[in-house]
Design an enzyme around this catalytic site. Structure first.
Site, PDB file in Angstrom:
ATOM      1  CG  HIS A 173      38.306  34.443  33.525  1.00 27.82           C
ATOM      2  ND1 HIS A 173      37.992  34.191  32.208  1.00 27.82           N
ATOM      3  CD2 HIS A 173      39.496  35.098  33.500  1.00 27.82           C
ATOM      4  CE1 HIS A 173      38.947  34.674  31.415  1.00 27.82           C
ATOM      5  NE2 HIS A 173      39.876  35.222  32.190  1.00 27.82           N
ATOM      6  CG  ASP A 199      43.052  35.495  34.048  1.00 29.42           C
ATOM      7  OD1 ASP A 199      42.649  35.396  32.876  1.00 29.42           O
ATOM      8  OD2 ASP A 199      42.518  36.244  34.894  1.00 29.42           O
ATOM      9  CG  MET A 242      48.736  35.110  33.041  1.00 31.11           C
ATOM     10  SD  MET A 242      48.960  36.800  33.581  1.00 31.11           S
ATOM     11  CE  MET A 242      47.239  37.312  33.791  1.00 31.11           C
ATOM     12  CG  HIS A 251      42.190  34.078  29.430  1.00 35.19           C
ATOM     13  ND1 HIS A 251      42.170  35.415  29.813  1.00 35.19           N
ATOM     14  CD2 HIS A 251      42.723  34.054  28.187  1.00 35.19           C
ATOM     15  CE1 HIS A 251      42.683  36.150  28.828  1.00 35.19           C
ATOM     16  NE2 HIS A 251      43.030  35.343  27.842  1.00 35.19           N
ATOM     17  CG  PHE A 310      49.908  42.863  34.847  1.00 33.32           C
ATOM     18  CD1 PHE A 310      50.617  42.333  35.918  1.00 33.32           C
ATOM     19  CD2 PHE A 310      50.559  43.038  33.632  1.00 33.32           C
ATOM     20  CE1 PHE A 310      51.965  41.992  35.787  1.00 33.32           C
ATOM     21  CE2 PHE A 310      51.899  42.710  33.484  1.00 33.32           C
ATOM     22  CZ  PHE A 310      52.606  42.183  34.565  1.00 33.32           C
ATOM     23  N   GLY A 311      45.630  42.189  36.169  1.00 36.16           N
ATOM     24  CA  GLY A 311      44.317  42.679  36.554  1.00 36.16           C
ATOM     25  C   GLY A 311      44.387  44.165  36.873  1.00 36.16           C
ATOM     26  CG  ASP A 341      39.583  38.790  30.598  1.00 37.22           C
ATOM     27  OD1 ASP A 341      39.508  39.452  31.644  1.00 37.22           O
ATOM     28  OD2 ASP A 341      40.371  37.829  30.441  1.00 37.22           O
ATOM     29  N   GLY A 342      38.684  42.300  30.912  1.00 30.69           N
ATOM     30  CA  GLY A 342      39.610  43.377  31.223  1.00 30.69           C
ATOM     31  C   GLY A 342      38.909  44.694  31.490  1.00 30.69           C
ATOM     32  N   GLY A 343      39.056  45.188  32.721  1.00 30.53           N
ATOM     33  CA  GLY A 343      38.531  46.502  33.063  1.00 30.53           C
ATOM     34  C   GLY A 343      37.019  46.580  33.154  1.00 30.53           C
ATOM     35  N   GLY A 353      37.564  40.846  37.437  1.00 27.48           N
ATOM     36  CA  GLY A 353      38.489  40.459  38.495  1.00 27.48           C
ATOM     37  C   GLY A 353      38.428  41.419  39.662  1.00 27.48           C
TER      38      GLY A 353
HETATM   39  C1  DX5 Z   1      44.147  39.964  32.337  1.00 26.45           C
HETATM   40  C2  DX5 Z   1      43.250  38.818  32.677  1.00 26.45           C
HETATM   41  C3  DX5 Z   1      41.947  39.198  33.242  1.00 26.45           C
HETATM   42  C4  DX5 Z   1      42.022  39.935  34.552  1.00 26.45           C
HETATM   43  C5  DX5 Z   1      40.889  40.910  34.574  1.00 26.45           C
HETATM   44  O1  DX5 Z   1      45.177  39.517  31.519  1.00 26.45           O
HETATM   45  O2  DX5 Z   1      42.987  38.045  31.514  1.00 26.45           O
HETATM   46  O3  DX5 Z   1      41.087  38.082  33.351  1.00 26.45           O
HETATM   47  O4  DX5 Z   1      41.890  39.120  35.672  1.00 26.45           O
HETATM   48  O5  DX5 Z   1      41.009  41.699  35.705  1.00 26.45           O
HETATM   49  P1  DX5 Z   1      40.183  43.070  35.837  1.00 26.45           P
HETATM   50  O6  DX5 Z   1      38.739  42.705  35.813  1.00 26.45           O
HETATM   51  O7  DX5 Z   1      40.647  43.612  37.137  1.00 26.45           O
HETATM   52  O8  DX5 Z   1      40.592  43.908  34.654  1.00 26.45           O
HETATM   53 ZN    ZN Z   2      41.450  36.491  31.646  1.00 27.43          ZN
END
Ligand code: DX5
Ligand code: ZN
Length: 222
Positions: A28, A30, A32, A61, A138-139, A170-172, A192
């Site tokens: 994946h 990202d 941005m 993404h 953000f991750g 996606d996320g958390g 992530g």
């Molecule tokens: C956040 C991204 C995610 C991010 C997820 O905007 O789209 O893909 O990398 O990271 P984690 O798994 O740490 O939430």
């Molecule tokens: Zn993502």
């Protein structure tokens, strides 16, 4: 499916970081733009370089303001799946058709606060529905369990033949949250920090996949 997000990888060693997740289903990426989201990561030139460095199908993404203009370039470059945000897309049907014509799968993403219903018609043009379980940008943020209602709705629509998308979250996603997401019916889990923050990323992938399989017998191979 597990899709590790390189957002949490070491950006100075991206080729090595791709090698570290060799057994993953997708990688994946990202993108941005510092405009649709308040963070800036990488764009097409780096995606092109990453595509040369790995055979893992790439899941791009796009958290960018003008996907109508930029998304197709990622498909032409060879990304396996290209996801745009519903909130940013001017003509989502046209984007999906362009992505597919360029040989990629087309993904549509919705932020945690965006309802699913208004997008159901448009989703007929798409292969992937990416449900965000954190605010994009953000991750390492905390999982928002409220979005699981949208996962359950999407799962039901797919299982009854009303939609044909792959349901991605996606996320958390981590060992504490993947079980509930799997139970709700997710097909593909982006992770992530849970993968790249682990001492052994490939072990973390296997552990997450095993957990999802245990939570939802649908995933158990016959
Ligand atoms: C956040 C991204 C995610 C991010 C997820 O905007 O789209 O893909 O990398 O990271 P984690 O798994 O740490 O939430
Ligand atoms: Zn993502």
């Amino acid at each position: 499916m597990i899709a590790p997000s390189i957002l949490s990888a070491d950006f100075a060693r991206l080729a090595d970081e791709l090698a570290a997740i060799e057994g993953s289903d997708w990688v994946h990426v990202d993108v941005m733009d510092g405009h649709f989201v308040p963070n800036l990561t990488l764009g097409l030139p780096i995606v092109e370089a990453l595509l040369k460095a790995t055979d893992i199908p790439m899941d791009c993404h796009l958290m960018i303001s003008d996907p109508d203009r930029w998304a197709v370039g990622y498909a032409e470059a060879g990304a396996h799946n290209v996801t745009v945000h519903a909130e940013a897309a001017g003509d989502p049907t046209r984007i999906a058709r362009d992505l597919r014509a360029a040989g990629a799968k087309a993904g549509l993403s919705i932020k945690p606060g965006t309802p699913l219903d208004p997008w159901l018609d448009v989703l007929r043009e798409y292969d992937t529905l990416l449900i965000m379980s954190v605010e994009p940008g953000f991750g390492g943020q905390s999982f928002i369990p409220d979005v699981l209602d949208k996962v359950r709705t999407a799962r039901r629509l797919v299982d009854t033949g009303h939609l044909t998308v792959l349901v991605e979250i996606d996320g958390g996603i981590n060992p504490d949250t993947i079980t509930q997401a799997a139970e709700a019916g997710v097909d593909c889990f982006v992770a992530g920090s849970a993968v790249y923050g682990a001492a052994d990323p490939s072990r973390a992938i296997t552990a997450l996949r095993d957990q999802a399989r245990t939570a939802n017998p649908r995933f158990t191979p016959a």
